[in-house]
Design a protein around this motif. Structure first.
Motif, PDB file in Angstrom:
ATOM      1  N   GLN A  64      10.256 -42.353 -17.043  1.00  0.00           N
ATOM      2  CA  GLN A  64      11.498 -41.906 -17.676  1.00  0.00           C
ATOM      3  C   GLN A  64      12.367 -43.057 -18.139  1.00  0.00           C
ATOM      4  O   GLN A  64      12.998 -42.984 -19.187  1.00  0.00           O
ATOM      5  CB  GLN A  64      12.254 -41.008 -16.721  1.00  0.00           C
ATOM      6  N   LEU A 121      13.464 -43.953 -22.115  1.00  0.00           N
ATOM      7  CA  LEU A 121      14.803 -44.188 -22.658  1.00  0.00           C
ATOM      8  C   LEU A 121      14.810 -45.456 -23.508  1.00  0.00           C
ATOM      9  O   LEU A 121      15.409 -45.502 -24.586  1.00  0.00           O
ATOM     10  CB  LEU A 121      15.830 -44.302 -21.527  1.00  0.00           C
ATOM     11  N   VAL A 122      14.101 -46.480 -23.023  1.00  0.00           N
ATOM     12  CA  VAL A 122      13.966 -47.697 -23.819  1.00  0.00           C
ATOM     13  C   VAL A 122      13.250 -47.361 -25.133  1.00  0.00           C
ATOM     14  O   VAL A 122      13.623 -47.816 -26.209  1.00  0.00           O
ATOM     15  CB  VAL A 122      13.199 -48.794 -23.050  1.00  0.00           C
ATOM     16  N   ILE A 160      13.198 -44.569 -26.820  1.00  0.00           N
ATOM     17  CA  ILE A 160      14.056 -43.865 -27.772  1.00  0.00           C
ATOM     18  C   ILE A 160      14.974 -44.849 -28.496  1.00  0.00           C
ATOM     19  O   ILE A 160      15.290 -44.684 -29.662  1.00  0.00           O
ATOM     20  CB  ILE A 160      14.896 -42.800 -27.035  1.00  0.00           C
ATOM     21  N   SER A 161      15.399 -45.892 -27.761  1.00  0.00           N
ATOM     22  CA  SER A 161      16.330 -46.842 -28.361  1.00  0.00           C
ATOM     23  C   SER A 161      15.624 -47.859 -29.242  1.00  0.00           C
ATOM     24  O   SER A 161      16.259 -48.700 -29.853  1.00  0.00           O
ATOM     25  CB  SER A 161      17.096 -47.580 -27.261  1.00  0.00           C
ATOM     26  N   MET A 162      14.304 -47.779 -29.282  1.00  0.00           N
ATOM     27  CA  MET A 162      13.537 -48.772 -30.030  1.00  0.00           C
ATOM     28  C   MET A 162      13.215 -48.226 -31.408  1.00  0.00           C
ATOM     29  O   MET A 162      12.449 -47.279 -31.530  1.00  0.00           O
ATOM     30  CB  MET A 162      12.239 -49.027 -29.260  1.00  0.00           C
ATOM     31  N   ARG A 208       9.080 -35.530 -23.068  1.00  0.00           N
ATOM     32  CA  ARG A 208      10.288 -34.970 -22.479  1.00  0.00           C
ATOM     33  C   ARG A 208      10.313 -33.454 -22.602  1.00  0.00           C
ATOM     34  O   ARG A 208      10.737 -32.738 -21.694  1.00  0.00           O
ATOM     35  CB  ARG A 208      11.523 -35.536 -23.188  1.00  0.00           C
ATOM     36  N   ARG A 254       7.813 -31.832 -20.196  1.00  0.00           N
ATOM     37  CA  ARG A 254       8.332 -31.936 -18.844  1.00  0.00           C
ATOM     38  C   ARG A 254       9.414 -30.886 -18.602  1.00  0.00           C
ATOM     39  O   ARG A 254       9.352 -30.126 -17.637  1.00  0.00           O
ATOM     40  CB  ARG A 254       8.915 -33.335 -18.626  1.00  0.00           C
ATOM     41  N   ALA A 255      10.390 -30.810 -19.506  1.00  0.00           N
ATOM     42  CA  ALA A 255      11.503 -29.877 -19.331  1.00  0.00           C
ATOM     43  C   ALA A 255      11.003 -28.433 -19.320  1.00  0.00           C
ATOM     44  O   ALA A 255      11.406 -27.632 -18.472  1.00  0.00           O
ATOM     45  CB  ALA A 255      12.524 -30.080 -20.446  1.00  0.00           C
ATOM     46  N   GLU A 256      10.087 -28.115 -20.243  1.00  0.00           N
ATOM     47  CA  GLU A 256       9.581 -26.746 -20.313  1.00  0.00           C
ATOM     48  C   GLU A 256       8.772 -26.396 -19.068  1.00  0.00           C
ATOM     49  O   GLU A 256       8.895 -25.297 -18.526  1.00  0.00           O
ATOM     50  CB  GLU A 256       8.708 -26.562 -21.566  1.00  0.00           C
ATOM     51  N   ASP A 264      11.027 -25.664 -16.202  1.00  0.00           N
ATOM     52  CA  ASP A 264      11.610 -24.335 -16.386  1.00  0.00           C
ATOM     53  C   ASP A 264      10.627 -23.260 -15.961  1.00  0.00           C
ATOM     54  O   ASP A 264      10.957 -22.356 -15.196  1.00  0.00           O
ATOM     55  CB  ASP A 264      11.967 -24.114 -17.868  1.00  0.00           C
ATOM     56  N   PHE A 298       7.208 -28.790 -45.856  1.00  0.00           N
ATOM     57  CA  PHE A 298       8.045 -28.178 -44.820  1.00  0.00           C
ATOM     58  C   PHE A 298       7.847 -26.670 -44.797  1.00  0.00           C
ATOM     59  O   PHE A 298       7.703 -26.067 -43.741  1.00  0.00           O
ATOM     60  CB  PHE A 298       9.523 -28.482 -45.089  1.00  0.00           C
TER      61      PHE A 298
END
Lengths: 323, 305
Positions: free
Chosen positions: A132, A136-137, A139-141, A205, A208-210, A213, A300
């Motif tokens: 995790q 986060l690193v 996402i910032s890259m 992410r 993991r979240a799903e 839940d 799209f």
């Protein structure tokens, strides 16, 4: 079922009409085509003649109808910069971008889903924490920083992989593929990793979240109480339901992925549509920009429809509604 | 934060206790903001002044490398520009454009969100439909289209003077939707409460109710989104500049510096690209850490996602 597909098609046509209208406005009113196409020293009379011969003196609505007709026939005008038909330019570049995006998507799914599942099943593990923090690193890259980093390590320092272009490609019909040669695959590695990393964090992410839940829902608890094997619960029951939103997001992300391919293609000089588009933007080559917009809009719409249909395949509840 | 619930100071204070990582993040953000603000006084040379360039000392490696010059401790770029100064100024440009985009997006979003939430009806429908369409396009694609169109209409769009304006517009055109959606939802909740009804009954004008009564109560989520968006806006600006449609090399942002450096990576001159890239990642990471924490505080539902 047929009715819902019909109404979806209707919506899709409306969206495409809106996109073509925007493309037409860009095409017609952004920059003066006459000034772009005529010589520097053309007289006003010559310009008026050119204007009339291009049909630019007719009412806007007629011109729009004309534009629609030409677009349907596959005529998207001529690039200001290369003086070649835009359709040819796009068709030439399409295989490169699609191969890159497909490989990147498969890569991010095949890595992202297992990691996401692992993080959901072991929420307090040390490895989960580490993943995790790294994400986060990640996402910032920005994509281009990842790309340059990979080039520096694997192409410049270690000299293991090429970092420029597509390698040798094989022509099959009108499609140039890099899948059939060694250098084609080698050239694909760094760009596809760069592009996949952008999506990987998101998929991880989300899964993991799903999963978390779903695992806390009643039917999973009931399945556990029944004593079903945890393997069956985790993968047959929980993962299957957790994957629903992943399908949507992955589908919708393909659009952003194609947009983000612009960045990756620039870093690796990958001869795809993104590179074509970015050159068009810097040179204000409006026909190419408008055509790219049309193409992305079309993509799209198609992707949205495919995602909707895939739902029916994954979710049994939607299937029974058909009866 | 001070706008909501002023009568619970003790509880507030406890909730504001932050983990070490967030404290470090906040410290880094403050430090970088200060450096960006004070760049003209800290930087050894003025990277926007061509007279300070020295082609003789171009592509010097950083001071800690064998051929380094102690005067340029992060080395120089292809034109002999001191890289340390260029990064300080670049950070300033990046933060200014990112912050500007957030301000513009938040202002437009808050106004449109208030209007949509307060009046409902066709105002609501039009604003939200436009927002839906915009959100369905990727930020970077929309921003590229905007700057491409700007270049086609207006040849000076690429100059140091106009590029920031175009960049801010190109980023804000996508970002306002998030603010509008949040503010609209919050406004609809507030508008149905008794104090707003009472204000309507005594005949206060709509504008007054929206600005003086509803706005203060919907501002805290806006602050949270603004923090998270700052990171995204800085990244978008860097990406556009990297792609060559952002800040020109004469007035570089971090993204422009990375673009310049990218051309030299193959010849082993790594520092021109790497130092600005590291600065950019640290800046965005720090803002993201603080933003994530804020979001978790204000919206416990989203925690862990």
């Amino acid at each position: 079922m047929i009715a819902s597909i019909g109404s979806r098609l209707g919506q899709a046509v409306l969206v495409m009409l809106a996109v073509t209208a925007i493309a037409f406005v860009m095409f017609r009113y952004v920059g003066d085509p006459v000034a772009m196409m005529s010589r520097e020293d053309a007289s006003p009379a010559e310009k008026a003649e050119l204007r009339a011969s291009l049909g630019l003196d007719r009412p806007a609505i007629v011109q729009y109808g004309d534009f629609l007709g030409r677009t349907l026939k596959g005529d998207l005008g001529i690039s200001f910069r290369n003086q070649r038909p835009v359709v040819d330019l796009l068709a030439e570049r399409l295989p490169a971008t699609l191969e890159l995006v497909i490989v990147a998507t498969l890569l991010s799914l095949s890595v992202g889903i297992p990691i996401g599942v692992y993080c959901a099943l072991k929420p307090d593990g040390a490895l989960t924490r580490a993943i995790q923090t790294i994400s986060l690193v990640g996402i910032s890259m920005p994509t281009f920083v990842t790309g340059i980093g990979l080039i520096l390590i694997f192409a410049v320092t270690l000299r293991w992989l090429p970092s420029f272009g597509r390698g040798d490609v094989v022509q099959i019909g009108g499609w140039s593929t890099g899948f059939l040669t060694r250098s084609g695959w080698a050239s694909l590695i760094l760009p596809s990793i760069t592009l996949a990393l952008y999506q990987l964090t998101l998929i991880m992410r989300l899964v993991r979240a799903e999963m978390i839940d779903v695992l806390s829902s009643d039917y999973i608890r009931f399945a556990k109480a029944r004593g079903l094997p945890s393997r069956y619960i985790n993968f047959r029951l929980a993962l299957r339901n957790a994957l629903m939103p992943v399908v949507t997001v992955t589908g919708l992300q393909i659009g952003s992925l194609i947009a983000f391919a612009i960045v990756t293609e620039t870093v690796f000089q990958w001869p795809g549509m993104g590179l074509l588009f970015i050159q068009a933007v810097s040179f204000a080559d409006v026909p190419v920009m408008a055509a790219y917009l049309l193409f992305v809009g079309f993509l799209f719409v198609v992707i949205n429809m495919i995602v909707d249909l895939t739902y029916t395949l994954i979710d049994p509840r939607l299937r029974t509604r058909r009866a | 934060m001070s706008l909501a619930a002023p009568n619970r100071p003790a509880k507030r204070r406890r909730r504001l206790q932050m983990p070490v990582s967030v404290m470090i993040g906040l410290a880094v953000v403050v430090l970088m903001l200060a450096i960006a603000l004070l760049a003209p006084w800290i930087a050894p040379t003025d990277p926007t002044n061509v007279a300070s360039f020295d082609l003789m000392s171009a592509e010097l490696p950083p001071a800690f490398m064998p051929d380094g010059d102690p005067a340029h401790w992060l080395g120089t770029d292809n034109q002999g520009r001191d890289l340390f100064s260029a990064i300080l100024y670049g950070m300033r440009v990046s933060i200014a454009i990112g912050g500007g985009a957030v301000l513009v997006a938040a202002s437009i979003g808050v106004v449109l969100g208030l209007l949509a939430g307060y009046f409902g009806g066709w105002v609501d429908i039009v604003i939200m439909r436009v927002g839906d369409v915009i959100l369905s396009l990727p930020t970077i694609l929309l921003a590229l289209l905007v700057s491409g169109i700007a270049r086609a209409i207006f040849p000076e769009a690429g100059t140091a003077q106009w590029a920031p304006v175009i960049l801010i517009g190109a980023i804000a055109i996508h970002e306002w939707v998030q603010y509008a959606r949040t503010v609209r939802a919050a406004t609809m909740v507030e508008a149905s409460k008794d104090y707003v009804r009472a204000a309507r009954v005594i005949g206060l004008p709509s504008l007054h109710i929206m600005v003086r009564h509803i706005l203060p109560n919907v501002m805290s989520p806006v602050m949270v989104i603004a923090t998270i968006n700052l990171a995204a806006a800085v990244l978008t600006e860097a990406t556009l500049s990297f792609l060559g449609v952002g800040m020109p090399p004469t007035y570089p942002s971090l993204g422009t510096l990375i673009r310049i450096g990218n051309e030299f990576v193959f010849s082993g001159i790594w520092w021109i690209a790497v130092f600005p890239a590291v600065t950019l990642v640290i800046l965005v990471l720090a803002v993201n850490v603080v933003g994530d924490w804020l979001r978790d505080r204000f919206n416990p539902k989203l925690k862990g996602r």
